[in-house]
Design a protein around this motif. Structure first.
Motif, PDB file in Angstrom:
ATOM      1  N   ALA A 124      -2.554  21.015 -28.279  1.00  0.00           N
ATOM      2  CA  ALA A 124      -1.800  22.242 -28.524  1.00  0.00           C
ATOM      3  C   ALA A 124      -2.729  23.455 -28.461  1.00  0.00           C
ATOM      4  N   ARG A 125      -3.967  23.291 -28.944  1.00  0.00           N
ATOM      5  CA  ARG A 125      -4.940  24.383 -28.898  1.00  0.00           C
ATOM      6  C   ARG A 125      -5.450  24.626 -27.480  1.00  0.00           C
ATOM      7  N   THR A 126      -5.669  23.531 -26.738  1.00  0.00           N
ATOM      8  CA  THR A 126      -6.203  23.633 -25.380  1.00  0.00           C
ATOM      9  C   THR A 126      -5.361  22.756 -24.461  1.00  0.00           C
ATOM     10  N   PRO A 127      -4.229  23.265 -24.025  1.00  0.00           N
ATOM     11  CA  PRO A 127      -3.361  22.444 -23.171  1.00  0.00           C
ATOM     12  C   PRO A 127      -4.026  22.138 -21.831  1.00  0.00           C
ATOM     13  N   GLN A 128      -3.574  21.065 -21.221  1.00  0.00           N
ATOM     14  CA  GLN A 128      -4.082  20.720 -19.902  1.00  0.00           C
ATOM     15  C   GLN A 128      -3.622  21.764 -18.895  1.00  0.00           C
ATOM     16  N   THR A 129      -4.456  21.988 -17.907  1.00  0.00           N
ATOM     17  CA  THR A 129      -4.105  22.945 -16.863  1.00  0.00           C
ATOM     18  C   THR A 129      -3.174  22.272 -15.852  1.00  0.00           C
TER      19      THR A 129
END
Length: 87
Positions: free
Chosen positions: A58-63
């Motif tokens: 949630a903090r660093t979603p996949q691109t």
């Protein structure tokens, strides 16, 4: 080191515990209780790890590029399969 615990169980729960001892071939009520406690701890630790994964994504979603690559990899092995039996 170990610590002895005393617990009170309703008669119905005790009967279920005795059934579990027989059904799962535990050597005693104590072994069954120890196994149940260890399973509960393992399940909770696993749940906490799952929550941490969710929070991290949630903090660093996949691109989009990462997801595109993942989709390609998910089905790439299917090209090597013999599908003639299904046709």
């Amino acid at each position: 080191m170990s610590t002895q615990l005393a617990i009170r169980l309703p008669d119905e729960t005790l009967a279920d515990l005795d059934w579990l001892v027989v059904r799962c071939h535990y050597s005693s009520r104590t072994e069954a209780m120890r196994s149940a406690i260890e399973a509960a701890i393992k399940a909770e630790r696993s749940r906490v790890i799952d929550e941490q994964y969710v929070e991290a994504y949630a903090r660093t979603p996949q691109t989009d590029a990462e997801l595109s690559h993942l989709r390609h990899q998910s089905f790439a092995h299917l090209d090597d399969e013999d599908w003639s039996q299904w046709l």
